[in-house]
Design a protein around this motif. Structure first.
Motif, PDB file in Angstrom:
ATOM      1  N   VAL A   1      -2.952   3.592  -3.161  1.00 19.41           N
ATOM      2  CA  VAL A   1      -2.738   2.483  -4.082  1.00 19.41           C
ATOM      3  C   VAL A   1      -2.540   1.184  -3.300  1.00 19.41           C
ATOM      4  O   VAL A   1      -1.631   1.078  -2.470  1.00 19.41           O
ATOM      5  CB  VAL A   1      -1.516   2.731  -4.985  1.00 19.41           C
ATOM      6  CG1 VAL A   1      -1.379   1.614  -6.018  1.00 19.41           C
ATOM      7  CG2 VAL A   1      -1.623   4.086  -5.677  1.00 19.41           C
TER       8      VAL A   1
ATOM      9  N   ARG B   1       0.853  -1.188   0.000  1.00 16.26           N
ATOM     10  CA  ARG B   1       0.000   0.000   0.000  1.00 16.26           C
ATOM     11  C   ARG B   1       0.883   1.230   0.000  1.00 16.26           C
ATOM     12  O   ARG B   1       1.874   1.302   0.734  1.00 16.26           O
ATOM     13  CB  ARG B   1      -0.935  -0.003   1.207  1.00 16.26           C
ATOM     14  CG  ARG B   1      -2.035   1.049   1.164  1.00 16.26           C
ATOM     15  CD  ARG B   1      -3.003   0.877   2.334  1.00 16.26           C
ATOM     16  NE  ARG B   1      -4.177   1.742   2.172  1.00 16.26           N
ATOM     17  CZ  ARG B   1      -5.182   1.792   3.053  1.00 16.26           C
ATOM     18  NH1 ARG B   1      -5.145   1.019   4.149  1.00 16.26           N
ATOM     19  NH2 ARG B   1      -6.219   2.597   2.842  1.00 16.26           N
TER      20      ARG B   1
ATOM     21  N   LEU C   1      -4.948  -2.512  -7.726  1.00 22.78           N
ATOM     22  CA  LEU C   1      -4.308  -2.972  -8.955  1.00 22.78           C
ATOM     23  C   LEU C   1      -4.159  -4.489  -8.898  1.00 22.78           C
ATOM     24  O   LEU C   1      -3.563  -5.021  -7.956  1.00 22.78           O
ATOM     25  CB  LEU C   1      -2.934  -2.324  -9.114  1.00 22.78           C
ATOM     26  CG  LEU C   1      -2.890  -0.792  -9.052  1.00 22.78           C
ATOM     27  CD1 LEU C   1      -1.442  -0.311  -9.156  1.00 22.78           C
ATOM     28  CD2 LEU C   1      -3.732  -0.173 -10.160  1.00 22.78           C
TER      29      LEU C   1
ATOM     30  N   TYR D   1       3.134  -4.015 -11.253  1.00 18.57           N
ATOM     31  CA  TYR D   1       2.789  -2.591 -11.221  1.00 18.57           C
ATOM     32  C   TYR D   1       3.902  -1.726 -10.646  1.00 18.57           C
ATOM     33  O   TYR D   1       3.662  -0.574 -10.284  1.00 18.57           O
ATOM     34  CB  TYR D   1       1.493  -2.399 -10.429  1.00 18.57           C
ATOM     35  CG  TYR D   1       0.296  -2.968 -11.157  1.00 18.57           C
ATOM     36  CD1 TYR D   1      -0.339  -2.262 -12.162  1.00 18.57           C
ATOM     37  CD2 TYR D   1      -0.180  -4.246 -10.844  1.00 18.57           C
ATOM     38  CE1 TYR D   1      -1.418  -2.790 -12.840  1.00 18.57           C
ATOM     39  CE2 TYR D   1      -1.264  -4.784 -11.525  1.00 18.57           C
ATOM     40  CZ  TYR D   1      -1.881  -4.050 -12.521  1.00 18.57           C
ATOM     41  OH  TYR D   1      -2.950  -4.579 -13.198  1.00 18.57           O
TER      42      TYR D   1
ATOM     43  N   ALA E   1      -1.490   4.307 -16.223  1.00 20.08           N
ATOM     44  CA  ALA E   1      -1.628   5.122 -15.013  1.00 20.08           C
ATOM     45  C   ALA E   1      -2.492   6.348 -15.274  1.00 20.08           C
ATOM     46  O   ALA E   1      -3.292   6.751 -14.410  1.00 20.08           O
ATOM     47  CB  ALA E   1      -0.253   5.544 -14.501  1.00 20.08           C
TER      48      ALA E   1
ATOM     49  N   LEU F   1       1.169   6.864  -9.541  1.00 19.34           N
ATOM     50  CA  LEU F   1      -0.154   6.953  -8.926  1.00 19.34           C
ATOM     51  C   LEU F   1      -0.131   7.404  -7.472  1.00 19.34           C
ATOM     52  O   LEU F   1      -1.061   8.076  -7.007  1.00 19.34           O
ATOM     53  CB  LEU F   1      -0.846   5.588  -8.992  1.00 19.34           C
ATOM     54  CG  LEU F   1      -1.105   5.002 -10.384  1.00 19.34           C
ATOM     55  CD1 LEU F   1      -1.669   3.592 -10.264  1.00 19.34           C
ATOM     56  CD2 LEU F   1      -2.051   5.889 -11.182  1.00 19.34           C
ATOM     57  N   SER F   2       0.911   7.020  -6.741  1.00 16.75           N
ATOM     58  CA  SER F   2       0.875   7.165  -5.284  1.00 16.75           C
ATOM     59  C   SER F   2       1.027   8.605  -4.811  1.00 16.75           C
ATOM     60  O   SER F   2       0.787   8.893  -3.628  1.00 16.75           O
ATOM     61  CB  SER F   2       1.959   6.286  -4.648  1.00 16.75           C
ATOM     62  OG  SER F   2       3.245   6.639  -5.134  1.00 16.75           O
TER      63      SER F   2
ATOM     64  N   VAL G   1       3.166   2.357  -9.789  1.00 23.32           N
ATOM     65  CA  VAL G   1       2.922   2.849  -8.429  1.00 23.32           C
ATOM     66  C   VAL G   1       3.484   4.255  -8.218  1.00 23.32           C
ATOM     67  O   VAL G   1       2.786   5.131  -7.678  1.00 23.32           O
ATOM     68  CB  VAL G   1       3.464   1.855  -7.386  1.00 23.32           C
ATOM     69  CG1 VAL G   1       3.435   2.480  -5.990  1.00 23.32           C
ATOM     70  CG2 VAL G   1       2.646   0.572  -7.401  1.00 23.32           C
TER      71      VAL G   1
ATOM     72  N   VAL H   1      -7.360   3.000  -5.150  1.00 22.47           N
ATOM     73  CA  VAL H   1      -7.285   2.192  -6.352  1.00 22.47           C
ATOM     74  C   VAL H   1      -6.681   0.849  -5.978  1.00 22.47           C
ATOM     75  O   VAL H   1      -5.761   0.773  -5.152  1.00 22.47           O
ATOM     76  CB  VAL H   1      -6.449   2.877  -7.455  1.00 22.47           C
ATOM     77  CG1 VAL H   1      -5.047   3.204  -6.973  1.00 22.47           C
ATOM     78  CG2 VAL H   1      -6.377   2.003  -8.706  1.00 22.47           C
TER      79      VAL H   1
END
Length: 293
Positions: free
Chosen positions: A48, A15, A24, A35, A277, A42-43, A39, A22
């Motif tokens: 995530v 995490r 994945l 991923y 992403a 996105l993070s 990551v 989200v």
């Protein structure tokens, strides 16, 4: 981190970040490290969560009836349990390969838990085209995975696992991508232990592979289509799922957009992390702004 058990299976998950949630979901042959390039993208703005599915990575692997414990519905039960345990509100669920099918199953069985989907193939609408000669030349592995020869030839034999996975990654990836040696060795480490490879293919032994699923599919009534916003990312060079198979998405999803990923093969999170992403971020932004209900 480890989840609480669902059906006796605990999932390992990572995490990172904060914001709209989200989840994945990885494919075969892979694990949550599929991923690793997405990551960081996105993070910075999203919460995530990336689990290993049942039978994969360092999640639990049990000698259980595949149809009961490794099917798409079984995998979806574990993801539903993780979403509820972490109190994730209407997350974006993203996935490809097994992860895509699990995401779609979750959206069908527990739509209350899903805000939006971002998925690459497999997708419904293939039907009996899965039996075409060209398709069967690619889907041979699904019949092979049903055979007890797996335990004799591959399971628990790291060198055989390495050769098989290297072939699969080379065959399914796009013309400009090659799996990195570090990633391949990581997969050998998690697929090579006794019982690990057999656990990873329990999905196919459960009848959840693309051929069996495509032959069994039925077009739903309009009110039973997947209802949440869905973005489909369809690669150009995926030998398993040619682009012409994207022609029936509207028969199965009531709110779907299709984007082609040019130059990309089957492993879309690794081959196209930035566009993948970007679609996840866009889906989360629409949910966060209240534009998708």
């Amino acid at each position: 981190m480890r989840s609480t058990p669902v059906d006796g299976f605990r999932l390992t998950y990572d995490r990172a970040g904060s914001g709209w949630p989200v989840v994945l979901l990885h494919g075969w042959p892979g694990d949550r490290t599929d991923y690793r390039d997405m990551v960081p993208l996105l993070s910075e703005s999203l919460d995530v969560v990336i689990p290993d599915l049942r039978g994969f990575g360092t999640s639990d692997k049990h000698d259980a009836d595949p149809a009961e414990q490794y099917s798409a519905k079984a995998q979806a039960r574990s993801i539903a349990g993780l979403i509820e345990e972490l109190d994730l509100e209407r997350p974006v669920i993203a996935g490809y390969d097994i992860g895509s099918r699990t995401a779609q199953t979750l959206a069908t069985c527990r739509p209350d838990l899903v805000g939006a989907l971002v998925v690459a193939p497999p997708l419904p609408g293939v039907g009996r085209r899965a039996l075409d000669e060209s398709a069967q030349r690619e889907f041979w592995y699904q019949a092979f995975h049903q055979s007890p020869l797996i335990e004799c030839l591959i399971d628990g034999k790291p060198d055989a696992v390495r050769d098989y996975l290297a072939y699969i990654w080379g065959r399914w990836s796009g013309p400009h991508y090659a799996v990195h040696s570090d990633q391949l060795e990581h997969l050998v480490s998690v697929y090579g232990a006794p019982g690990a490879f057999a656990a990873s293919i329990a999905w196919y032994r459960a009848g959840a592979g693309a051929v069996a699923t495509s032959l069994a599919e039925a077009t739903p009534e309009p009110g039973r289509r997947v209802g949440m916003p869905t973005k489909v990312l369809w690669p150009e060079h995926d030998p398993l799922f040619p682009r012409e198979w994207s022609d029936r998405l509207d028969d199965f999803f009531s709110d779907v957009e299709l984007r082609y990923l040019d130059g990309v093969g089957h492993f879309s999170p690794l081959e196209a992390p930035q566009p993948f992403a970007a679609e996840v971020l866009s889906a989360a932004d629409r949910l966060n702004s209240g534009k998708a209900v």
